[in-house]
Each structure stands twice: as structure tokens, then as C-alpha cells.
Design a protein around this motif. Structure first.
Motif, mmCIF file in Angstrom:
data_model
loop_
_atom_site.group_PDB
_atom_site.id
_atom_site.type_symbol
_atom_site.label_atom_id
_atom_site.label_comp_id
_atom_site.label_asym_id
_atom_site.label_seq_id
_atom_site.Cartn_x
_atom_site.Cartn_y
_atom_site.Cartn_z
ATOM 1 N N SER A 70 0.847 -1.189 0.000
ATOM 2 C CA SER A 70 0.000 0.000 0.000
ATOM 3 C C SER A 70 0.883 1.240 0.000
ATOM 4 O O SER A 70 2.080 1.168 0.273
ATOM 5 C CB SER A 70 -0.937 0.017 1.202
ATOM 6 N N ARG A 71 0.249 2.347 -0.306
ATOM 7 C CA ARG A 71 0.997 3.603 -0.375
ATOM 8 C C ARG A 71 0.265 4.667 0.422
ATOM 9 O O ARG A 71 -0.948 4.802 0.303
ATOM 10 C CB ARG A 71 1.111 4.043 -1.840
ATOM 11 N N ASP A 72 0.995 5.419 1.218
ATOM 12 C CA ASP A 72 0.453 6.574 1.931
ATOM 13 C C ASP A 72 1.186 7.799 1.395
ATOM 14 O O ASP A 72 2.313 8.092 1.787
ATOM 15 C CB ASP A 72 0.660 6.434 3.441
ATOM 16 N N ARG A 73 0.531 8.503 0.489
ATOM 17 C CA ARG A 73 1.193 9.636 -0.162
ATOM 18 C C ARG A 73 1.463 10.779 0.810
ATOM 19 O O ARG A 73 2.442 11.498 0.669
ATOM 20 C CB ARG A 73 0.351 10.111 -1.346
ATOM 21 N N ALA A 74 0.616 10.910 1.801
ATOM 22 C CA ALA A 74 0.812 11.981 2.785
ATOM 23 C C ALA A 74 2.078 11.756 3.605
ATOM 24 O O ALA A 74 2.701 12.714 4.078
ATOM 25 C CB ALA A 74 -0.397 12.081 3.698
ATOM 26 N N LYS A 75 2.457 10.498 3.783
ATOM 27 C CA LYS A 75 3.641 10.165 4.567
ATOM 28 C C LYS A 75 4.823 9.764 3.697
ATOM 29 O O LYS A 75 5.862 9.359 4.215
ATOM 30 C CB LYS A 75 3.322 9.035 5.550
ATOM 31 N N ASN A 76 4.664 9.859 2.380
ATOM 32 C CA ASN A 76 5.743 9.482 1.448
ATOM 33 C C ASN A 76 6.248 8.082 1.745
ATOM 34 O O ASN A 76 7.471 7.819 1.729
ATOM 35 C CB ASN A 76 6.899 10.486 1.537
ATOM 36 N N THR A 77 5.339 7.187 1.985
ATOM 37 C CA THR A 77 5.721 5.848 2.441
ATOM 38 C C THR A 77 4.944 4.768 1.698
ATOM 39 O O THR A 77 3.746 4.923 1.440
ATOM 40 C CB THR A 77 5.463 5.693 3.956
ATOM 41 N N VAL A 78 5.639 3.711 1.351
ATOM 42 C CA VAL A 78 5.021 2.501 0.827
ATOM 43 C C VAL A 78 5.190 1.417 1.882
ATOM 44 O O VAL A 78 6.282 1.239 2.430
ATOM 45 C CB VAL A 78 5.655 2.074 -0.501
ATOM 46 N N TYR A 79 4.116 0.713 2.149
ATOM 47 C CA TYR A 79 4.126 -0.329 3.170
ATOM 48 C C TYR A 79 4.025 -1.712 2.531
ATOM 49 O O TYR A 79 3.426 -1.884 1.467
ATOM 50 C CB TYR A 79 2.952 -0.150 4.124
ATOM 51 N N LEU A 80 4.582 -2.676 3.227
ATOM 52 C CA LEU A 80 4.399 -4.077 2.866
ATOM 53 C C LEU A 80 3.920 -4.795 4.120
ATOM 54 O O LEU A 80 4.696 -5.011 5.053
ATOM 55 C CB LEU A 80 5.684 -4.706 2.350
#
Length: 127
Positions: A70-80
Motif C-alpha cells: 500500500s501507499r500513503d502519499r501523505a507520509k511518502n511511504t510505501v508499506y508491505l
């Protein structure tokens, strides 16, 4: 381009971990992000990726159903998100950005299109 992976650790079989890949806003907006892993003595293999456009997801066949990207654009982060972990999931996990920009789809069948890599985070699944 810098990517920083984190979230690895020791977990028992059947447990869960969530890995994070932090990158610059520009990188996450324009480049697909992939996760790869390399187990001791084995070749690096693709795990999952999420495209820069439309957030289309791709998973290695063997991992479908247990891993979610998933991606959280507000946090500039991609999660696995990794669930029901097995000892064979033990590896160093890397995130990487794809060279192409504005891709609607992505794949991790090959790593040749990924040109920037994070430092890796170790996941150990053991009782």
C-alpha cells in the motif's frame, strides 16, 4: 533518490510484520515502488510492487494472499504488510524505485528496471 526501508525484525511463524519504505515525495509520485527480498544463499526475488499511477498492485504468485502493498502519499511511504509469516520468508527485504515514470502497471518479475535501492531490512521468521 533515496529510499529507506525499515520494520524488519524477529517474528514467530504465523506472525505479522509491516515494512515501511520512505522516499521523497517526488519519487513516490512519479515512480513505481517495488519490494524484493534475498534469503541467505539465494538469489534476490521480487515480492510486490505498486504503480505510480492508479496504485495498481502486483504480487509474486507464491505470496498472494499473505502480503499486501500500500501507499500513503501523505507520509511518502510505501508499506508491505506481511501476514502468516513462514520460516521461508526469512530474508533481507529491499525497496526500490522503478526507472520509468508515471507507470500505470508494475512488475517485480525482474529487477532490471529498478534503479534506486534502499539499504534493506532483515526479517527473521523463527520460533
Amino acid at each position: 533518490v533515496q529510499l529507506q526501508a525499515s520494520g524488519g525484525g524477529l517474528v514467530q511463524p504465523g506472525g505479522s510484520l509491516r515494512l515501511s519504505c520512505v522516499a521523497s515525495k517526488s519519487t513516490l509520485e512519479h515512480h513505481s515502488i517495488g519490494w524484493f527480498r534475498q534469503a541467505p544463499g539465494k538469489e534476490r526475488e521480487g515480492v510486490s510492487c505498486i504503480s505510480s499511477r492508479a496504485d495498481n498492485e502486483y504480487y509474486a504468485n507464491s505470496l498472494k494472499g499473505r502480503f499486501t502493498i500500500s501507499r500513503d502519499r501523505a507520509k511518502n511511504t510505501v508499506y508491505l504488510q506481511m501476514n502468516n509469516l513462514k520460516p521461508e520468508d526469512t530474508a533481507v527485504y529491499y525497496c526500490a524505485s522503478e526507472a520509468y515514470i508515471e507507470s500505470t502497471y508494475c512488475s517485480v518479475d525482474s529487477s532490471v528496471d529498478y534503479d534506486h535501492w534502499g539499504q534493506g531490512t532483515l526479517v527473521t521468521v523463527s520460533s
